[in-house]
Design a protein around this motif. Structure first.
Motif, PDB file in Angstrom:
ATOM      1  N   LEU A   1      54.835 -18.919 114.432  1.00  0.00           N
ATOM      2  CA  LEU A   1      56.279 -18.917 114.242  1.00  0.00           C
ATOM      3  C   LEU A   1      57.039 -18.535 115.499  1.00  0.00           C
ATOM      4  CD1 LEU A   1      56.512 -17.239 110.719  1.00  0.00           C
ATOM      5  CD2 LEU A   1      56.969 -19.628 111.266  1.00  0.00           C
ATOM      6  N   GLY A   2      56.355 -18.000 116.498  1.00  0.00           N
ATOM      7  CA  GLY A   2      57.024 -17.608 117.731  1.00  0.00           C
ATOM      8  C   GLY A   2      57.352 -16.138 117.811  1.00  0.00           C
ATOM      9  N   GLY A   3      56.708 -15.310 116.983  1.00  0.00           N
ATOM     10  CA  GLY A   3      56.936 -13.873 117.034  1.00  0.00           C
ATOM     11  C   GLY A   3      57.413 -13.274 115.737  1.00  0.00           C
ATOM     12  N   GLY A   4      57.568 -14.077 114.699  1.00  0.00           N
ATOM     13  CA  GLY A   4      58.036 -13.575 113.413  1.00  0.00           C
ATOM     14  C   GLY A   4      59.095 -14.484 112.819  1.00  0.00           C
ATOM     15  N   LEU A   5      59.653 -14.077 111.695  1.00  0.00           N
ATOM     16  CA  LEU A   5      60.653 -14.856 110.984  1.00  0.00           C
ATOM     17  C   LEU A   5      62.043 -14.576 111.537  1.00  0.00           C
ATOM     18  CD1 LEU A   5      59.372 -14.273 107.335  1.00  0.00           C
ATOM     19  CD2 LEU A   5      59.014 -16.299 108.750  1.00  0.00           C
ATOM     20  N   VAL A   6      62.833 -15.624 111.674  1.00  0.00           N
ATOM     21  CA  VAL A   6      64.211 -15.506 112.149  1.00  0.00           C
ATOM     22  C   VAL A   6      65.140 -15.637 110.950  1.00  0.00           C
ATOM     23  CG1 VAL A   6      65.988 -16.494 113.626  1.00  0.00           C
ATOM     24  CG2 VAL A   6      63.608 -16.453 114.390  1.00  0.00           C
ATOM     25  N   PRO A   7      66.052 -14.690 110.720  1.00  0.00           N
ATOM     26  CA  PRO A   7      66.985 -14.801 109.586  1.00  0.00           C
ATOM     27  C   PRO A   7      67.802 -16.087 109.660  1.00  0.00           C
ATOM     28  CG  PRO A   7      67.033 -12.586 110.504  1.00  0.00           C
ATOM     29  CD  PRO A   7      66.203 -13.412 111.435  1.00  0.00           C
ATOM     30  N   GLY A   8      67.908 -16.776 108.527  1.00  0.00           N
ATOM     31  CA  GLY A   8      68.653 -18.018 108.475  1.00  0.00           C
ATOM     32  C   GLY A   8      67.875 -19.248 108.882  1.00  0.00           C
ATOM     33  N   SER A   9      66.575 -19.113 109.106  1.00  0.00           N
ATOM     34  CA  SER A   9      65.756 -20.253 109.525  1.00  0.00           C
ATOM     35  C   SER A   9      65.114 -20.910 108.315  1.00  0.00           C
ATOM     36  CB  SER A   9      64.675 -19.804 110.511  1.00  0.00           C
ATOM     37  OG  SER A   9      63.792 -18.866 109.900  1.00  0.00           O
ATOM     38  N   ALA A  10      64.830 -22.201 108.463  1.00  0.00           N
ATOM     39  CA  ALA A  10      64.158 -22.988 107.432  1.00  0.00           C
ATOM     40  C   ALA A  10      62.800 -23.423 107.970  1.00  0.00           C
ATOM     41  CB  ALA A  10      64.993 -24.204 107.045  1.00  0.00           C
TER      42      ALA A  10
ATOM     43  N   ALA B   1      66.497 -30.650 100.211  1.00  0.00           N
ATOM     44  CA  ALA B   1      66.242 -29.895 101.441  1.00  0.00           C
ATOM     45  C   ALA B   1      67.538 -29.564 102.161  1.00  0.00           C
ATOM     46  CB  ALA B   1      65.305 -30.675 102.347  1.00  0.00           C
ATOM     47  N   ALA B   2      68.486 -30.507 102.179  1.00  0.00           N
ATOM     48  CA  ALA B   2      69.766 -30.247 102.837  1.00  0.00           C
ATOM     49  C   ALA B   2      70.552 -29.159 102.108  1.00  0.00           C
ATOM     50  CB  ALA B   2      70.580 -31.537 102.903  1.00  0.00           C
ATOM     51  N   PHE B   3      70.536 -29.188 100.772  1.00  0.00           N
ATOM     52  CA  PHE B   3      71.245 -28.180  99.976  1.00  0.00           C
ATOM     53  C   PHE B   3      70.663 -26.793 100.224  1.00  0.00           C
ATOM     54  CE2 PHE B   3      73.055 -25.927  96.546  1.00  0.00           C
ATOM     55  CZ  PHE B   3      74.108 -26.672  96.018  1.00  0.00           C
ATOM     56  N   LEU B   4      69.337 -26.672 100.197  1.00  0.00           N
ATOM     57  CA  LEU B   4      68.697 -25.371 100.384  1.00  0.00           C
ATOM     58  C   LEU B   4      68.837 -24.869 101.819  1.00  0.00           C
ATOM     59  CD1 LEU B   4      65.484 -26.100  98.299  1.00  0.00           C
ATOM     60  CD2 LEU B   4      67.259 -24.439  97.714  1.00  0.00           C
ATOM     61  N   THR B   5      68.754 -25.777 102.785  1.00  0.00           N
ATOM     62  CA  THR B   5      68.899 -25.374 104.182  1.00  0.00           C
ATOM     63  C   THR B   5      70.307 -24.876 104.456  1.00  0.00           C
ATOM     64  OG1 THR B   5      67.222 -27.001 104.830  1.00  0.00           O
ATOM     65  CG2 THR B   5      68.624 -26.131 106.567  1.00  0.00           C
ATOM     66  N   ARG B   6      71.318 -25.528 103.873  1.00  0.00           N
ATOM     67  CA  ARG B   6      72.697 -25.076 104.041  1.00  0.00           C
ATOM     68  C   ARG B   6      72.877 -23.665 103.460  1.00  0.00           C
ATOM     69  NH1 ARG B   6      77.125 -24.823 100.820  1.00  0.00           N
ATOM     70  NH2 ARG B   6      75.926 -25.743  99.111  1.00  0.00           N
ATOM     71  N   TYR B   7      72.268 -23.430 102.301  1.00  0.00           N
ATOM     72  CA  TYR B   7      72.355 -22.094 101.709  1.00  0.00           C
ATOM     73  C   TYR B   7      71.699 -21.050 102.613  1.00  0.00           C
ATOM     74  CZ  TYR B   7      71.384 -18.169  98.618  1.00  0.00           C
ATOM     75  OH  TYR B   7      71.299 -16.913  98.088  1.00  0.00           O
ATOM     76  N   ALA B   8      70.540 -21.385 103.181  1.00  0.00           N
ATOM     77  CA  ALA B   8      69.840 -20.433 104.050  1.00  0.00           C
ATOM     78  C   ALA B   8      70.651 -20.129 105.303  1.00  0.00           C
ATOM     79  CB  ALA B   8      68.463 -20.987 104.418  1.00  0.00           C
TER      80      ALA B   8
ATOM     81  N   GLN C   1      73.946 -20.270 105.706  1.00  0.00           N
ATOM     82  CA  GLN C   1      75.175 -19.532 105.413  1.00  0.00           C
ATOM     83  C   GLN C   1      74.920 -18.095 104.995  1.00  0.00           C
ATOM     84  OE1 GLN C   1      77.239 -21.886 102.486  1.00  0.00           O
ATOM     85  NE2 GLN C   1      78.110 -23.264 104.009  1.00  0.00           N
ATOM     86  N   THR C   2      73.784 -17.830 104.380  1.00  0.00           N
ATOM     87  CA  THR C   2      73.500 -16.481 103.877  1.00  0.00           C
ATOM     88  C   THR C   2      72.524 -15.705 104.748  1.00  0.00           C
ATOM     89  OG1 THR C   2      71.725 -17.341 102.461  1.00  0.00           O
ATOM     90  CG2 THR C   2      73.941 -17.229 101.514  1.00  0.00           C
ATOM     91  N   GLY C   3      71.940 -16.326 105.779  1.00  0.00           N
ATOM     92  CA  GLY C   3      70.964 -15.628 106.615  1.00  0.00           C
ATOM     93  C   GLY C   3      69.635 -15.402 105.933  1.00  0.00           C
ATOM     94  N   THR C   4      69.275 -16.259 104.992  1.00  0.00           N
ATOM     95  CA  THR C   4      68.023 -16.128 104.253  1.00  0.00           C
ATOM     96  C   THR C   4      66.922 -16.923 104.946  1.00  0.00           C
ATOM     97  OG1 THR C   4      69.279 -15.943 102.193  1.00  0.00           O
ATOM     98  CG2 THR C   4      66.929 -16.425 101.999  1.00  0.00           C
ATOM     99  N   VAL C   5      65.738 -16.360 105.000  1.00  0.00           N
ATOM    100  CA  VAL C   5      64.584 -17.090 105.517  1.00  0.00           C
ATOM    101  C   VAL C   5      64.069 -18.001 104.410  1.00  0.00           C
ATOM    102  CG1 VAL C   5      62.270 -16.922 106.480  1.00  0.00           C
ATOM    103  CG2 VAL C   5      64.000 -15.217 107.087  1.00  0.00           C
ATOM    104  N   LEU C   6      64.055 -19.302 104.666  1.00  0.00           N
ATOM    105  CA  LEU C   6      63.684 -20.296 103.664  1.00  0.00           C
ATOM    106  C   LEU C   6      62.326 -20.902 104.007  1.00  0.00           C
ATOM    107  CD1 LEU C   6      64.382 -22.145 101.223  1.00  0.00           C
ATOM    108  CD2 LEU C   6      65.489 -23.685 102.873  1.00  0.00           C
ATOM    109  N   PHE C   7      61.397 -20.836 103.053  1.00  0.00           N
ATOM    110  CA  PHE C   7      60.093 -21.500 103.169  1.00  0.00           C
ATOM    111  C   PHE C   7      60.076 -22.691 102.212  1.00  0.00           C
ATOM    112  CE2 PHE C   7      58.601 -17.418 104.903  1.00  0.00           C
ATOM    113  CZ  PHE C   7      57.848 -17.873 105.982  1.00  0.00           C
ATOM    114  N   LEU C   8      59.769 -23.869 102.741  1.00  0.00           N
ATOM    115  CA  LEU C   8      59.621 -25.073 101.930  1.00  0.00           C
ATOM    116  C   LEU C   8      58.172 -25.539 102.001  1.00  0.00           C
ATOM    117  CD1 LEU C   8      62.804 -27.085 103.037  1.00  0.00           C
ATOM    118  CD2 LEU C   8      62.543 -25.650 101.009  1.00  0.00           C
TER     119      LEU C   8
END
Length: 461
Positions: free
Chosen positions: A92-101, A205-212, A214-221
């Motif tokens: 991942l490059g060093g860990g999870l980034v908030p708001g990333s998909a 995917a577009a709907f969930l990525t937009r939510y991630a 805007q809210t700073g959530t880490v999204l795993f698909l």
């Protein structure tokens, strides 16, 4: 309501057409164009000219004053969230980034759900986490967590396939980690096609990525793969997400490799190695040790090379078998390497090395299931072929790397000194490398042989 607009999109390259056709003129692929229904906003009336709120702030921006100078952008690095799995953090490059998909693909049984369940159970003890399962029941996921011995009292579970419902629940729970297993079964109410279709996968995917965003959530698909190993769904899905990972591994091997194909927050082609155990996926901190499990006696056609995977060197064994062919067209089989490059290198060996293999079957294999995507394996491949043809072992203390040109020259490869130091750390005593990669001061414990041409490399063995 206005009539829904229909488009035809290529699954491989994302090109769109006004009507269906058998071949995509952009990427020349056959039978990859599928129908996509695009919903339209009502025309006329009070709603004419009103923007669709679904597409506002896709990248996380809000408000009218969005245009800023480049010099005014905050350069502070976003804090990363460690996952407790070192190999996953590396990829991942060093860990999870908030708001990333993050998109994780792989064959059925590769361990995608197992890896994500282990990771989210650990992260749930530190921050809110929501695991959404659309394919398995909650009882099945709970049985897997119990079998793996995971601490699952803090992880929130949801069995749902509606994207709108998932986002509503997430608005209430406000999780920092959101896992969707899998994107192929999710659906959006505005799209009339069945779940798993091109339009549903893309819109979900577009709907969930937009939510991630805007809210700073880490999204795993979690994504399925097709028969040829590529990710199922439209190619534009890879453009939406920030990181695309592929979990690979054969059913007869307990080792799994996690490779990064796209990463906006780290190096691409990074490789992580895991071992499938009874307690789940365990990281392999020294992958070179598992790929160098060689026999006690040296054998002909075997040589060790150093490939560069992302940000670290990796020692792997390359084997070659040359045998008299009984066919009019001798076979050329490459496992873990590019078959066309094998044919080209054999022609170079014939022209500049004086070894004709036109009447021989040539089989080459990278031990451990590693796929070598760079040209540093050229010299090791040719020396392994020569060793098998002459039935002369090269010695188990020899390491080789280098790119071979069409005129027989040995070209340097990136990170040459780091590769040599990695070989010396594992006890290798000799190294045949391009002369431009040989360090002037040398490396302690290993004899470095720099070569400029293929004939010099053959003389060195």
């Amino acid at each position: 309501m206005a009539k829904a607009k229909t488009a035809y999109v290529c699954n491989d390259c994302g090109a769109d057409y006004s009507k269906w056709q058998g071949q995509c003129t952009a990427c020349k692929a056959w039978n990859t164009i599928t129908e996509v229904r695009i919903s339209q906003a009502p025309a006329g009336g009070a709603q004419a000219g009103v923007r669709n709120a679904r597409f506002e702030g896709y990248a996380g921006g809000a408000g009218k004053d969005r245009v800023v100078s480049l010099s005014d952008v905050n350069l502070e690095e976003m804090p990363r969230i460690p996952t407790s799995v070192g190999e996953l953090d590396r990829v991942l490059g060093g860990g999870l980034v908030p708001g990333s998909a993050v998109l994780i693909g792989g064959h059925p049984g590769a361990g995608k759900s197992t890896l994500l369940l282990q990771t989210t159970c650990y992260l749930a003890a530190q921050m809110p986490a929501l695991y959404v399962t659309g394919e398995e029941s909650l009882q099945q996921v709970a049985m897997r967590a119990s079998r793996l011995g995971l601490k699952a009292d803090q992880l929130k579970m949801l069995s749902e396939t509606s994207v709108e419902t998932i986002c509503d629940v997430a608005d209430t729970l406000k999780p920092k980690i959101l896992v969707i297993d899998s994107i192929q079964v999710m659906h959006v109410s505005d799209v009339q096609s069945a779940p798993g279709s091109v339009s549903q996968v893309r819109e979900s995917a577009a709907f969930l990525t937009r939510y991630a965003k805007q809210t700073g959530t880490v999204l795993f698909l979690v994504g399925h793969v097709t028969k040829d190993g590529s990710l199922a769904g439209p190619k534009v899905l890879e453009h939406m997400i920030d990181c695309s990972l592929q979990l690979e591994g054969s059913s007869d091997s307990r080792f799994r490799t996690l490779r990064s194909h796209k990463n906006r927050f780290g190096a691409v082609n990074e490789l992580g190695v895991f071992a499938m155990m009874e307690a789940g996926l365990k990281e392999v901190k020294n992958p070179s040790s598992i790929f160098l499990s060689r026999g006690a006696e040296p054998s002909a056609g075997s040589v060790v090379m150093v490939v560069w995977e992302g940000t670290r060197p990796l020692l792997v064994e390359l084997q070659a078998l040359v045998d008299t062919s009984h066919l009019s067209n001798p076979r050329r089989v490459a496992v873990g390497l590019e078959a066309n490059r094998l044919a080209m290198l054999l022609a170079v060996l014939n022209r500049h090395g004086g070894l004709m293999t036109g009447d021989q079957d040539v089989f080459v294999n990278v031990v451990g299931g590693v796929k070598v995507l760079e040209t540093s394996a050229d010299l090791a491949l040719l020396l392994a072929v020569v060793s098998s043809f002459r039935d002369r072992p090269l010695g188990q203390d020899l390491m080789v790397f280098g790119e071979v040109g069409l005129s027989g020259e040995i070209r340097p490869v990136p990170n040459g000194q780091e590769r040599i130091r990695e070989a010396a750390k594992h006890g290798f005593k000799r190294a045949i490398v391009p002369r431009a990669n040989a360090p002037k001061e040398g490396v302690s414990g290993i004899k470095i042989i720099g070569v400029d041409t293929l004939s010099q490399a053959l003389d060195a063995i």
